[in-house]
Structures are given as C-alpha cells and as structure tokens.
Design a protein around this motif. Sequence first.
Motif, mmCIF file in Angstrom:
data_model
loop_
_atom_site.group_PDB
_atom_site.id
_atom_site.type_symbol
_atom_site.label_atom_id
_atom_site.label_comp_id
_atom_site.label_asym_id
_atom_site.label_seq_id
_atom_site.Cartn_x
_atom_site.Cartn_y
_atom_site.Cartn_z
ATOM 1 N N VAL A 195 0.851 -1.189 0.000
ATOM 2 C CA VAL A 195 0.000 0.000 0.000
ATOM 3 C C VAL A 195 0.885 1.236 0.000
ATOM 4 C CG1 VAL A 195 -1.784 1.246 1.288
ATOM 5 C CG2 VAL A 195 -1.789 -1.270 1.229
ATOM 6 N N ARG A 196 0.645 2.141 -0.979
ATOM 7 C CA ARG A 196 1.503 3.310 -1.141
ATOM 8 C C ARG A 196 0.657 4.579 -1.179
ATOM 9 N NH1 ARG A 196 6.005 2.123 -5.587
ATOM 10 N NH2 ARG A 196 4.453 3.043 -6.942
ATOM 11 N N PRO A 197 1.239 5.711 -0.836
ATOM 12 C CA PRO A 197 0.480 6.963 -0.840
ATOM 13 C C PRO A 197 0.038 7.386 -2.237
ATOM 14 C CG PRO A 197 2.516 7.178 0.416
ATOM 15 C CD PRO A 197 2.600 5.887 -0.330
ATOM 16 N N TYR A 198 -0.991 8.211 -2.272
ATOM 17 C CA TYR A 198 -1.441 8.912 -3.478
ATOM 18 C C TYR A 198 -2.103 8.003 -4.514
ATOM 19 C CZ TYR A 198 2.766 11.198 -1.560
ATOM 20 O OH TYR A 198 3.741 11.677 -0.732
ATOM 21 N N GLU A 199 -2.565 6.820 -4.101
ATOM 22 C CA GLU A 199 -3.046 5.859 -5.088
ATOM 23 C C GLU A 199 -4.452 5.359 -4.721
ATOM 24 O OE1 GLU A 199 1.395 4.655 -6.572
ATOM 25 O OE2 GLU A 199 0.364 3.205 -5.307
ATOM 26 N N MET A 200 -4.975 4.399 -5.500
ATOM 27 C CA MET A 200 -6.337 3.906 -5.273
ATOM 28 C C MET A 200 -6.500 3.357 -3.858
ATOM 29 S SD MET A 200 -8.779 3.981 -7.723
ATOM 30 C CE MET A 200 -9.759 2.486 -7.616
ATOM 31 N N VAL A 201 -5.499 2.655 -3.393
ATOM 32 C CA VAL A 201 -5.482 2.155 -2.017
ATOM 33 C C VAL A 201 -4.238 2.732 -1.367
ATOM 34 C CG1 VAL A 201 -5.389 0.136 -0.527
ATOM 35 C CG2 VAL A 201 -6.682 0.037 -2.662
ATOM 36 N N SER A 202 -4.420 3.617 -0.390
ATOM 37 C CA SER A 202 -3.264 4.313 0.180
ATOM 38 C C SER A 202 -3.274 4.342 1.704
ATOM 39 C CB SER A 202 -3.197 5.749 -0.352
ATOM 40 O OG SER A 202 -4.390 6.445 -0.054
ATOM 41 N N THR A 203 -4.281 3.748 2.333
ATOM 42 C CA THR A 203 -4.405 3.802 3.787
ATOM 43 C C THR A 203 -4.732 2.416 4.335
ATOM 44 O OG1 THR A 203 -6.791 4.222 3.739
ATOM 45 C CG2 THR A 203 -5.321 6.158 3.647
ATOM 46 N N ALA A 204 -4.608 2.283 5.643
ATOM 47 C CA ALA A 204 -4.992 1.029 6.291
ATOM 48 C C ALA A 204 -6.478 0.766 6.116
ATOM 49 C CB ALA A 204 -4.621 1.082 7.771
ATOM 50 N N ASP A 205 -7.300 1.808 6.231
ATOM 51 C CA ASP A 205 -8.743 1.627 6.049
ATOM 52 C C ASP A 205 -9.067 1.185 4.626
ATOM 53 O OD1 ASP A 205 -9.602 2.261 8.657
ATOM 54 O OD2 ASP A 205 -9.394 4.391 8.241
ATOM 55 N N GLY A 206 -8.381 1.792 3.643
ATOM 56 C CA GLY A 206 -8.599 1.385 2.264
ATOM 57 C C GLY A 206 -8.196 -0.054 2.024
ATOM 58 N N ALA A 207 -7.084 -0.474 2.619
ATOM 59 C CA ALA A 207 -6.639 -1.856 2.469
ATOM 60 C C ALA A 207 -7.629 -2.815 3.106
ATOM 61 C CB ALA A 207 -5.249 -2.021 3.087
ATOM 62 N N ARG A 208 -8.143 -2.441 4.281
ATOM 63 C CA ARG A 208 -9.139 -3.293 4.933
ATOM 64 C C ARG A 208 -10.393 -3.412 4.078
ATOM 65 N NH1 ARG A 208 -10.086 -3.486 11.276
ATOM 66 N NH2 ARG A 208 -11.930 -4.429 10.389
ATOM 67 N N ARG A 209 -10.824 -2.295 3.516
ATOM 68 C CA ARG A 209 -12.013 -2.324 2.678
ATOM 69 C C ARG A 209 -11.806 -3.223 1.471
ATOM 70 N NH1 ARG A 209 -14.622 2.438 -1.035
ATOM 71 N NH2 ARG A 209 -16.614 1.410 -1.424
ATOM 72 N N LEU A 210 -10.627 -3.135 0.844
ATOM 73 C CA LEU A 210 -10.324 -3.978 -0.300
ATOM 74 C C LEU A 210 -10.339 -5.453 0.090
ATOM 75 C CD1 LEU A 210 -9.402 -4.292 -3.274
ATOM 76 C CD2 LEU A 210 -7.047 -4.113 -2.428
ATOM 77 N N MET A 211 -9.682 -5.794 1.179
ATOM 78 C CA MET A 211 -9.610 -7.195 1.592
ATOM 79 C C MET A 211 -10.979 -7.736 1.981
ATOM 80 S SD MET A 211 -5.940 -7.422 3.572
ATOM 81 C CE MET A 211 -6.295 -6.095 4.728
ATOM 82 N N VAL A 221 -1.382 -7.586 3.037
ATOM 83 C CA VAL A 221 -0.656 -6.371 2.695
ATOM 84 C C VAL A 221 0.822 -6.521 3.016
ATOM 85 C CG1 VAL A 221 -2.654 -4.879 3.090
ATOM 86 C CG2 VAL A 221 -1.020 -5.268 4.949
ATOM 87 N N VAL A 222 1.619 -5.733 2.299
ATOM 88 C CA VAL A 222 2.989 -5.440 2.698
ATOM 89 C C VAL A 222 2.920 -4.128 3.465
ATOM 90 C CG1 VAL A 222 5.329 -4.905 1.935
ATOM 91 C CG2 VAL A 222 3.953 -6.587 0.674
ATOM 92 N N PHE A 223 3.287 -4.170 4.737
ATOM 93 C CA PHE A 223 3.222 -2.969 5.572
ATOM 94 C C PHE A 223 4.575 -2.268 5.506
ATOM 95 C CE2 PHE A 223 3.221 -0.204 9.175
ATOM 96 C CZ PHE A 223 1.895 0.171 9.334
ATOM 97 N N ILE A 246 -1.134 -8.672 7.709
ATOM 98 C CA ILE A 246 0.195 -8.184 7.332
ATOM 99 C C ILE A 246 1.046 -9.406 7.002
ATOM 100 C CG2 ILE A 246 2.262 -6.953 8.074
ATOM 101 C CD1 ILE A 246 0.484 -5.274 9.915
ATOM 102 N N PHE A 247 1.353 -9.572 5.735
ATOM 103 C CA PHE A 247 2.107 -10.738 5.279
ATOM 104 C C PHE A 247 3.608 -10.470 5.213
ATOM 105 C CE2 PHE A 247 -1.667 -12.594 2.636
ATOM 106 C CZ PHE A 247 -2.348 -12.868 3.816
ATOM 107 N N LEU A 248 4.002 -9.195 5.163
ATOM 108 C CA LEU A 248 5.406 -8.835 5.067
ATOM 109 C C LEU A 248 5.545 -7.405 5.571
ATOM 110 C CD1 LEU A 248 8.257 -9.676 3.927
ATOM 111 C CD2 LEU A 248 7.582 -8.567 1.778
ATOM 112 N N VAL A 249 6.666 -7.112 6.223
ATOM 113 C CA VAL A 249 6.934 -5.761 6.715
ATOM 114 C C VAL A 249 8.164 -5.213 6.011
ATOM 115 C CG1 VAL A 249 7.609 -4.387 8.729
ATOM 116 C CG2 VAL A 249 5.883 -6.188 8.972
ATOM 117 N N HIS A 250 8.067 -3.970 5.539
ATOM 118 C CA HIS A 250 9.218 -3.228 5.022
ATOM 119 C C HIS A 250 9.571 -2.142 6.023
ATOM 120 C CE1 HIS A 250 8.790 -4.237 0.438
ATOM 121 N NE2 HIS A 250 9.157 -5.268 1.178
ATOM 122 N N LEU A 251 10.830 -2.064 6.378
ATOM 123 C CA LEU A 251 11.315 -1.114 7.369
ATOM 124 C C LEU A 251 12.082 -0.003 6.664
ATOM 125 C CD1 LEU A 251 12.662 -3.752 9.916
ATOM 126 C CD2 LEU A 251 10.485 -2.523 10.062
ATOM 127 N N ALA A 252 11.496 1.187 6.634
ATOM 128 C CA ALA A 252 12.131 2.345 5.992
ATOM 129 C C ALA A 252 11.707 3.601 6.733
ATOM 130 C CB ALA A 252 11.747 2.430 4.517
#
Length: 315
Positions: A195-211, A221-223, A246-252
């Motif tokens: 999930v990335r900013p500025y796109e069709m799905v960009s928030t935790a709520d949007g990801a939940r709605r999609l799933m 999701v990749v968090f 959350i299937f994978l975490v990216h740390l940045a």
Amino acid sequence: MPAKFSSGSQINLGRQLVHLGVTVAYARTHFQGEPDLAQHDALADWAARSGFAGIEVAAFSQEHLALDFADLEALRRFAARWRERGLAVSAFEAGFLRHLVISDDPLVRRRATEGLKRSLEVAQALGTDLVYFHSAPHPSWTVEVRRLYDDFSPPVNVEIPPTFGWDHAWAQYVDTVGGMAEVAAQAGMRLAMEVRPYEMVSTADGARRLMDAAGSSALGVVFDTAHFFVQKEILPVAIEKLAGRIFLVHLADNDGVFDYHWAPGRGQVPWESALRALRKIGYQGFANIDVAGTYDDIDGEICFGRDFIRPRMST
C-alpha cells in the motif's frame, strides 16, 4: 525443505520470531536496472555475509519476468544453494503487475492474472509462498509529479477527469484483485499488496475495505513503514487495523513529508511504538530493510538500518 536461519538473523519480537531481511533495492542500485539471476545471486551473497536471514527477488517488467525467470530449475538451484547458507527468499515482487491490475482494458487485466500465475510458479520455485504487487493510481488520473528520486516523488497535482466514477473503478479493482487472490489461494499461496500513498489504495482503512470486499484470506498487505508514515497514518493504529493480514513488513524511514526510503533511524518514524504494535498483534515473518534511492554507500545505509533495528526489535 524449510529454511535454516542463522541465529544472528533471528529477532525475538516478544514471543514471536521475526526474521530480518533486505529488499531487492540493493541490487537495483548496484546494477542500475533490472537485476538478472546472477545479480540476485550477488545480492544473496552480500545479504548472507551481512547477517540477514532473507532477501526478496523481483521481476520489474513482463520482459524481465520472461527473460530472467523462465528457467524454473535454475531458480530452484538458486534457492537451494542459499538455503544451505541460511538465507531464504522471503517474497517474490511482481513489480510489473501494478498498472496491469488497475487498467480499464479487460484484456490487460487478464494479462495481470496470467502474469500472477507465472509469478506464483516462480515464487514456488524460489521456496516462498508470497507474491506481492503495488497499489497504483487510476489510469484516467493525470498525475503531475515533482521528481525527487525514483518512484517516491509525491504528486503536486492530480486531475480527475469528468468521466471518472469511483464506484465503478472500485468495483472493477475489487473484482480483479479478488480474482487474483483466488488464483493464489488455489495454488496454496498468498498474495499481498504494498500500500503506497497517493493511489487507489493508500491507507490502512482502504486496504481493509479492499480485503473485506475481495473476501479471500489469501489476500494481505505489505506494511511499509515509510509509505504509511508519509500518508499521515498513526502507525500503531494502522498495524492494529491490519492485524492478521500483514504478510510482510518493510522497514524504511523518512521525514513524514516526502516518501523517502531512508534507513531506519535516519528520519522521524516512531519506531518504538510501531515495533510494540507488531509485537502486540503477534506478527511473525520477515521484516525487510528497504533502503531505496541514490546513495554514495547504500551498503552502509542498509547496515546502519540493520544495526538500528536489531536491538529495538529484541526488547
């Protein structure tokens, strides 16, 4: 064969065991393009020597997939060789799926499903059950970008045409992603969206709605901490909302304004609260250092992030 991890790469996250890995950004920076299998091999060698437990392997275009990932037996040998050194492939990034999935053209969306099927075969050969792709803006939007570096530049303006309708676009996206999740489930695999900013799905709520709308437990999701932070999410709350998916975490890390991908510890991400939240939901799996962009010494930056994260994840 299960992966054998070296003790230096295991992080005790409360009662759970999280493995610290690295994304393919290292290879892209070093080889200035789409890394072939030999260049992924160089990434694996560096990661093993640097004390990581896993790497990601990626195909960034359909041509890249066809050219460098056609020989499944070579991929099996690659994975077996590195398992013997204690290094697993944590995920296969199907980077080319991003714009296919969101296309208005049904023929293109079918190509996304076919590309996923091939990606699942590649992932299985590599010994991972996880394929992931990225969210995307709708193709009808006109996105004006101020270039900072790579793909992490924020748009300065997004124009939505009069013909765009959210309900139709969303239903189409749900249908495509849900169908792909079922393809993954039938193969005994998992599919995740970064999930990335500025796109069709960009928030935790949007990801939940999609799933929820897709209705498949194989979809997660990749968090990515940098993406969610610059989206102004409260990271512990976002993690709580996505618990179990959350299937994978990216740390940045970044400054909370631009979607930079600095090493953890270089920016403003509230690491203690985010890591406590992962501990609370019982996350287990890979957490991969995701340093991307142009650096004089990306090796050193990744290792800085590794050394910053390790003690904080083990407390």
